[in-house]
Structure formats: C-alpha cells, structure tokens
Design a protein around this motif. Structure first.
Motif, PDB file in Angstrom:
ATOM      1  N   TYR A  89       0.823  -1.208   0.000  1.00 18.85           N
ATOM      2  CA  TYR A  89       0.000   0.000   0.000  1.00 18.85           C
ATOM      3  C   TYR A  89       0.860   1.263   0.000  1.00 18.85           C
ATOM      4  O   TYR A  89       0.453   2.292  -0.552  1.00 18.85           O
ATOM      5  CB  TYR A  89      -0.957  -0.023   1.195  1.00 18.85           C
ATOM      6  CG  TYR A  89      -2.012  -1.106   1.072  1.00 18.85           C
ATOM      7  CD1 TYR A  89      -2.922  -1.080   0.021  1.00 18.85           C
ATOM      8  CD2 TYR A  89      -2.065  -2.161   1.967  1.00 18.85           C
ATOM      9  CE1 TYR A  89      -3.878  -2.074  -0.114  1.00 18.85           C
ATOM     10  CE2 TYR A  89      -3.018  -3.157   1.844  1.00 18.85           C
ATOM     11  CZ  TYR A  89      -3.918  -3.113   0.796  1.00 18.85           C
ATOM     12  OH  TYR A  89      -4.859  -4.107   0.662  1.00 18.85           O
ATOM     13  N   ASN A  90       2.043   1.191   0.604  1.00 16.28           N
ATOM     14  CA  ASN A  90       2.963   2.330   0.507  1.00 16.28           C
ATOM     15  C   ASN A  90       3.400   2.545  -0.934  1.00 16.28           C
ATOM     16  O   ASN A  90       3.500   3.689  -1.409  1.00 16.28           O
ATOM     17  CB  ASN A  90       4.180   2.100   1.398  1.00 16.28           C
ATOM     18  CG  ASN A  90       3.836   2.163   2.877  1.00 16.28           C
ATOM     19  OD1 ASN A  90       2.815   2.744   3.265  1.00 16.28           O
ATOM     20  ND2 ASN A  90       4.677   1.556   3.704  1.00 16.28           N
ATOM     21  N   ALA A  91       3.655   1.443  -1.635  1.00 20.49           N
ATOM     22  CA  ALA A  91       4.045   1.557  -3.048  1.00 20.49           C
ATOM     23  C   ALA A  91       2.898   2.112  -3.886  1.00 20.49           C
ATOM     24  O   ALA A  91       3.110   2.907  -4.812  1.00 20.49           O
ATOM     25  CB  ALA A  91       4.474   0.192  -3.575  1.00 20.49           C
ATOM     26  N   ILE A  92       1.657   1.709  -3.563  1.00 17.74           N
ATOM     27  CA  ILE A  92       0.499   2.235  -4.287  1.00 17.74           C
ATOM     28  C   ILE A  92       0.372   3.742  -4.086  1.00 17.74           C
ATOM     29  O   ILE A  92       0.081   4.499  -5.027  1.00 17.74           O
ATOM     30  CB  ILE A  92      -0.779   1.512  -3.834  1.00 17.74           C
ATOM     31  CG1 ILE A  92      -0.766   0.057  -4.321  1.00 17.74           C
ATOM     32  CG2 ILE A  92      -2.028   2.218  -4.350  1.00 17.74           C
ATOM     33  CD1 ILE A  92      -1.934  -0.771  -3.821  1.00 17.74           C
ATOM     34  N   GLU A 129       2.904   5.440  -6.198  1.00 18.70           N
ATOM     35  CA  GLU A 129       2.434   5.449  -7.590  1.00 18.70           C
ATOM     36  C   GLU A 129       1.350   6.501  -7.782  1.00 18.70           C
ATOM     37  O   GLU A 129       1.279   7.147  -8.834  1.00 18.70           O
ATOM     38  CB  GLU A 129       1.906   4.071  -7.959  1.00 18.70           C
ATOM     39  CG  GLU A 129       2.977   2.998  -8.051  1.00 18.70           C
ATOM     40  CD  GLU A 129       2.389   1.631  -8.293  1.00 18.70           C
ATOM     41  OE1 GLU A 129       1.142   1.519  -8.372  1.00 18.70           O
ATOM     42  OE2 GLU A 129       3.153   0.646  -8.409  1.00 18.70           O
ATOM     43  N   ASN A 130       0.494   6.682  -6.773  1.00 15.70           N
ATOM     44  CA  ASN A 130      -0.547   7.709  -6.875  1.00 15.70           C
ATOM     45  C   ASN A 130       0.062   9.097  -7.043  1.00 15.70           C
ATOM     46  O   ASN A 130      -0.433   9.919  -7.825  1.00 15.70           O
ATOM     47  CB  ASN A 130      -1.438   7.678  -5.628  1.00 15.70           C
ATOM     48  CG  ASN A 130      -2.495   6.594  -5.687  1.00 15.70           C
ATOM     49  OD1 ASN A 130      -2.788   6.066  -6.763  1.00 15.70           O
ATOM     50  ND2 ASN A 130      -3.053   6.246  -4.554  1.00 15.70           N
ATOM     51  N   ALA A 131       1.115   9.368  -6.280  1.00 15.52           N
ATOM     52  CA  ALA A 131       1.769  10.679  -6.406  1.00 15.52           C
ATOM     53  C   ALA A 131       2.301  10.881  -7.816  1.00 15.52           C
ATOM     54  O   ALA A 131       2.161  11.974  -8.405  1.00 15.52           O
ATOM     55  CB  ALA A 131       2.901  10.789  -5.380  1.00 15.52           C
ATOM     56  N   ALA A 136      -8.759   5.667  -1.910  1.00 18.68           N
ATOM     57  CA  ALA A 136      -8.807   4.924  -0.648  1.00 18.68           C
ATOM     58  C   ALA A 136      -9.874   3.842  -0.695  1.00 18.68           C
ATOM     59  O   ALA A 136      -9.693   2.753  -0.146  1.00 18.68           O
ATOM     60  CB  ALA A 136      -9.070   5.891   0.509  1.00 18.68           C
ATOM     61  N   ALA A 137     -11.004   4.131  -1.359  1.00 20.50           N
ATOM     62  CA  ALA A 137     -12.059   3.118  -1.471  1.00 20.50           C
ATOM     63  C   ALA A 137     -11.570   1.911  -2.269  1.00 20.50           C
ATOM     64  O   ALA A 137     -11.885   0.760  -1.928  1.00 20.50           O
ATOM     65  CB  ALA A 137     -13.291   3.730  -2.129  1.00 20.50           C
ATOM     66  N   THR A 138     -10.785   2.158  -3.328  1.00 20.84           N
ATOM     67  CA  THR A 138     -10.240   1.044  -4.106  1.00 20.84           C
ATOM     68  C   THR A 138      -9.261   0.236  -3.267  1.00 20.84           C
ATOM     69  O   THR A 138      -9.224  -0.998  -3.358  1.00 20.84           O
ATOM     70  CB  THR A 138      -9.547   1.581  -5.367  1.00 20.84           C
ATOM     71  OG1 THR A 138     -10.490   2.322  -6.148  1.00 20.84           O
ATOM     72  CG2 THR A 138      -9.002   0.440  -6.215  1.00 20.84           C
ATOM     73  N   MET A 139      -8.444   0.902  -2.439  1.00 19.55           N
ATOM     74  CA  MET A 139      -7.533   0.163  -1.555  1.00 19.55           C
ATOM     75  C   MET A 139      -8.312  -0.760  -0.628  1.00 19.55           C
ATOM     76  O   MET A 139      -7.899  -1.903  -0.376  1.00 19.55           O
ATOM     77  CB  MET A 139      -6.687   1.137  -0.737  1.00 19.55           C
ATOM     78  CG  MET A 139      -5.674   1.930  -1.543  1.00 19.55           C
ATOM     79  SD  MET A 139      -4.609   2.906  -0.440  1.00 19.55           S
ATOM     80  CE  MET A 139      -3.818   3.980  -1.639  1.00 19.55           C
TER      81      MET A 139
END
Length: 628
Positions: A153-156, A159-161, A221-224
């Motif tokens: 999740y940190n990597a996600i 990637e979002n940034a 966040a909902a997708t996570m």
C-alpha cells in the motif's frame, strides 16, 4: 516439539571438499571454488556467519519426513524464538513446508470461485492483475506477513503521487493544445499566420497524445479497501480449506479512512455557485421536486421519456430497466416485475439474474402506467414503420432504440447526461435518480420499509444510509414541528389597534383571518381581515424567528383584544400555507368569535392553538393557499 537443530553458516567461498574430506577438482585439475558454508574455519569466531535451525515435525502422509529449515538470524536467541513461533504455526495447521508463491496461490484461488457474479469476478481479477500479483506474487505463501501488505500500500501511494503529477502534466498539455487550436481558428484568412498556427496546433496535439501514454487512474482509498477485501477473501478461503495461513493478515492492515459521499440537494445557493464556477458541491447531487418536474417537462418529447419517468418514480437500477422483458410489465394490473438485469464488463453486455433481494414486483401509479403505455405505443408504431424496410431489430426488451435494438447501460447514462445539459438544470448522474426517488418517497411520509422493497435493497439500513437525502422541505417541516412543541410568548408592537365592527357579526358570530407578510430582514407585519381582499381591522409587527412564532403573536394579539372587548373565541385554527420572504401575504390563522355573549375578564377562557389544529375547511384554506 522435538529439539530443533541449531547451527551457524556463512557465505564464504573456498576450495570444496567431498564427504571424505578430499578436494573437489575441476576438469582441468584445479581446485573447485564454492560456498564452503558449514566448513568455514572462521565460524569459530564470534559474530561470523548467521544462525539456522532445522525443526522436526510429525511425519506426514505415508510417514513422509517433515523437516522445515530457516536461517539468517543474527543470534542463536533469535533463531530459538523463530523456531518456537514456527512450531506454533505448524501446530495451528499452517503449511510451513509449502514453497507456493502468492501469485500461484491467488490464481489457484480465483479459479476455484465458480459461483462469483461476472462483475465480481472481473473486479477480483483486476485486483490480482494490477496490484496483488505485481506486489505480493514473488513472496512465498508461508512467508506472507502484514509488513508485506504495508509495503504494497505504501508503493500504491507512491504510484498515486506519480499519477497525479502525470495527470497535471496532461492537463497542461490539453490547455496548450486548446490554446493552439483557438489561435489557429482566429487566423482564418491570413495564409502565413494560419499555416504557422496550424503547425503549432499539430505539434501541441502530438505532444498531448504522447503525454497521455501510460496515463492511469489514481487508486483511491475506497479502491484500496476493495483490494484488501479481495485479499482477505482469498486468505480466508485458504485458512478454511487448506490451513494455508496462520492468520488473516489482511485484517491487520490500517488503510486510509473512506467517507461515503453524502447526497446533497441542489439548493438555490448551490445552483448559483455552480452557475458562477461550474463546480459541483459533491459527487452525489439530488434535484429538488421543482427541478425534477422541470426535467420531466423538458424531456416530455424525448423517445425515452417513459424510461426517465420510470427512473424517477420507480427508482430501479439502469441494468434492470435495460433488461426489463415485455412479459414482466402488466399495465392493466399496475405492476412490473424486476426479474433480470444487464451487467457491463469492459463495455460488453451480459444478462444475469439479479440478487435474491433485487427480485421484486413494483407497483405502478396510474400516471406511470399511462406514461409506459404511451411509450409502448410509440415503439409499436416504430416497429410497423421499420419493419417495412426490414430494419427492425426484434428483441424481448420493453425499452429499446427507435429501431428496436436493446439499450446499453452506458449509452443510457450518456444520453441522460446530454439531456440534463440541454435542459440547463444543475447536473446529476443517472444513478442519482435513485436518490431522488427515495427522497421523494420520504418527503411524502412513506415508510422506509416500503422504499427499501421498491429499490430492491437487502436491508432498510442500506436504504436509509445511502439513498435518502434530506430535502429542504422535509428539513423545514421537521424544524417547525420541533419548535411548535414548546409554547412561547412572542412580543409584538401594535401599529393599528384591532376593532371588530358590529356588522361583522352574523348570527352573533364572526370569522376573521390573521394575514402576515414577511420581509427579508425577518420582520412580520400581521393584519386581521374578514376577507382576503377586505380592509384591515388592525395591524401589528413582530420580529418573530419563524412562522410558528408569528402565528403565536397573532393569537396573543387577538386574545388580548377579545378579553378586553368581552368577546369569546370559539375556535382558533392554524393555517398550513407557507409565508415566503417575497413580501406576498399569507394566512396564519383563522378565528371564530362569538359576539353575542358578554362576559367579564375573570370568566374568559382562551382556546388553545396546538400544532395539530388543522380542522380548517377546504373552503377556508383556499384563500391562504392562493395568497402565497
């Protein structure tokens, strides 16, 4: 637990020897160099190498030996702790010997899920392909821990940034392309400038196409949370079926909080803000009853008017109306049955049965039945016209295109969006019509259970939390009902004293009305009249906080006058009309006064005006409703 075997080894290289201690030679006779591991002479030194252990478990099937090994621990104490932990996991049933990776396990899990709905399977597969397998696939199933999920999740988020920066860059390129196109259009008639600006536009457009390469949506966040739910489901399956995990690590992850978007009503203030800035106050917006009526009036001549009408008054899902069969509509008996739905996966359509709670029979009003009948007549007429040129597409659907083709859910959404744009109304989504339908039912005082069954929800809690918005009319009614419970004394100033002429009393009784007008400053001017168009018999003003308090001020004024004039109030009824702030008068209350009975102040008994006093006759209410 059998006593584990602890030992040290290192990664030092040196000449290899066989079991007899003789050197191992290469083909040319030179000593073979390799990992000397346990035979390294430096292992006698403190701190050289790392600790390993081998644990002997109970034999498996057919007496097969089960001996897991682990290593890389800096001290023997750490290795002992790990050995004890591994043994406890094996005792709980975890498969500590498996070398299966998470990628192999997740693919095996999804293949066994035969009963998944098509859309659910598609969502699971996207989570596996885009997130779980790329980030966790290389990890052995037995080694999976919560720290691996935190790293994913940190990597996600990283990637979002990067994706946000990419989108900002694409927006800049889009603005540059649009500016270049406008410059090209303005250069019409100027040959050299037009050639130059056209080349600039083509270059900007090419840069935009290149900049869009690899553009991906930001993972919300909902997708996570949905990704984590998919992984949790896979781990739970392995724990129940194979004892593949000692714990469900997905349940220990802390993810960003997800706030469900609250449906907001398009109030006049929000509409003004939208017109000025083009910004929606929220992702889920709901029309007021007036705005809903304006849309229906605008779309009355649309080919699918009966479809939009059904969305508003019946509240179905778009896939349910797309798949509605002709045989499931009975206009004579005033019902239709939701027994099928269309789901869209990558724009391809699939027919599926709805969930058990979504199978339902919806009652129709006479208006809905009439509108649906008119739509069916239009389609029957089109069938005759198109059949003559052999262009009609026969289908079993109730709602179709002009040539009989079935409707696509995404096409319906785009068509509705375009109609809203043409109508000039503030934007709402097609799915928001379910919110509107539920809110209108709530406004009419219908039980939430009835709304739940009509919408096809599994529980009334879902209906209450998700699909009911508080309309301004409902909120105002609730606020008025609360304030009317507590009796208050409202001060007022007399502008013209109240006087009842003798000719006003017919057969000893008189009927008068308290009429009020309110300014934007909140000041109420109250008059008493025998008729709506008659002259004022007296006037007061008050700074009451609401219509309820203004009504109390009018009642106090009339009671004070009647007590002083030795008159008796037979009844005092509150009027239901709402007084606006536009200066237009509206009736607050009606009084029936007995003028033939003289009495001293000690014998006067006031007639109470309760919040439920609504015995006003229809004939007496009509003037107040027309005045507002």
């Amino acid at each position: 637990m059998n006593s584990p075997n602890f030992y040290r080894r290192c990664q030092c290289k040196g000449p290899l020897t066989d079991k007899a201690g003789k050197p191992v030679l290469n083909g040319d006779g030179s000593p073979k160099i390799g990992d000397i591991g346990l035979t390294c002479p430096k292992l006698r030194r403190k701190g050289h190498g790392t600790w390993y252990f081998a644990l002997e478990l109970e034999p498996g099937e057919n007496g097969k030996r089960r001996r897991p090994k682990r290593g890389g621990f800096p001290t023997k104490e750490k290795a002992e702790e790990a050995a004890e932990k591994l043994y406890k996991e094996a005792e709980r049933g975890a498969d500590v010997l498996s070398d299966e990776t998470m990628a192999d396990y997740l693919r095996r899990w999804i293949e066994t899920k035969k009963k998944l709905a098509r859309t659910t399977r598609h969502g699971y597969q996207e989570h596996l392909d885009n997130y779980l397998v790329p980030h966790l696939g290389h990890i052995k199933r037995r080694d999976l821990r919560v720290r691996h999920l935190d790293l994913m999740y940190n990597a996600i988020e990283r990637e979002n940034a990067e994706r946000i920066l990419h989108r900002l860059r694409v927006e800049e390129l889009t603005e540059a392309r649009d500016a270049a196109h406008r410059a090209w259009v303005r250069a019409a008639g100027k040959k050299e400038e037009r050639r130059r600006t056209r080349r600039a536009y083509l270059d900007a457009n090419a840069a935009l196409r290149e900049g869009r390469r690899g553009l991906r949506k930001v993972t919300s966040a909902a997708t996570m949370h949905r990704i984590n739910d998919t992984l949790s489901s896979a781990i739970t399956w392995g724990m129940k079926r194979e004892d593949a995990f000692s714990r469900n690590w997905a349940r220990l992850v802390e993810l960003p909080t997800v706030t469900r978007p609250k449906p907001l009503v398009w109030t006049p203030e929000r509409v003004d803000h939208w017109k000025r800035t083009g910004e929606k106050p929220g992702p889920v917006m709901v029309w007021t009853p007036e705005q809903t009526g304006a849309f229906l009036d605008f779309a009355r001549d649309d080919w699918l008017y009966d479809l939009w009408h059904s969305f508003i008054f019946l509240g179905p899902r778009r896939g349910e109306l797309c798949a509605l069969p002709k045989r499931e509509v009975n206009l004579g008996a005033l019902w239709l049955r939701i027994s099928a739905q269309i789901v869209e996966v990558a724009y391809r359509l699939y027919g599926e049965a709805p969930k058990a709670d979504s199978l339902r029979t919806v009652s129709l009003s006479h208006e809905s039945a009439e509108v649906l009948g008119q739509g069916r007549a239009r389609r029957d007429k089109a069938r005759e016209e198109w059949s003559g040129v052999e262009a009609w597409v026969e289908s079993d659907r109730f709602f179709t295109h002009e040539n009989g083709e079935p409707l696509h859910p995404d096409w319906m959404s785009r068509r509705f969006k375009r109609l809203v744009e043409l109508s000039g109304l503030p934007p709402v989504r097609l799915h928001d019509l379910r919110h509107i339908s539920a809110s209108l039912s709530l406004l009419q005082g219908h039980d939430i259970k009835v709304v739940q069954e009509r919408l096809g929800h599994s529980s009334r809690q879902i209906t209450s939390d998700t699909y009911t918005s508080v309309l301004p009319e409902l909120a105002r009614r609730e606020a008025e009902s609360i304030s009317s419970v507590i009796p208050r004394t409202v001060p007022y100033d007399v502008l013209r004293p109240l006087a009842f002429p003798q000719k006003l009393f017919s057969d000893g009784m008189a009927v008068v009305y308290a009429e009020a007008a309110r300014t934007r400053a909140g000041v109420w001017t109250i008059s008493v009249k025998a008729r709506h168009d008659g002259r004022s018999l007296g006037k007061i003003k008050t700074a009451a906080t609401g219509q309820e308090n203004a009504t109390l001020a009018a009642v106090q004024w009339v009671r004070d006058h009647c007590q002083h004039a030795e008159l008796r109030i037979l009844s005092a009824d509150k009027m239901t009309a709402h007084v606006s702030e536009r200066g237009q008068p509206g009736h607050l209350a009606r009084f029936v006064i007995d003028g033939g009975m003289g009495m001293d102040p000690e014998g006067w008994a006031p007639v109470p005006l309760g919040p439920s006093d609504s015995d006003t006759s229809k004939q007496d209410q009509e003037p107040s409703q027309g005045a507002v």
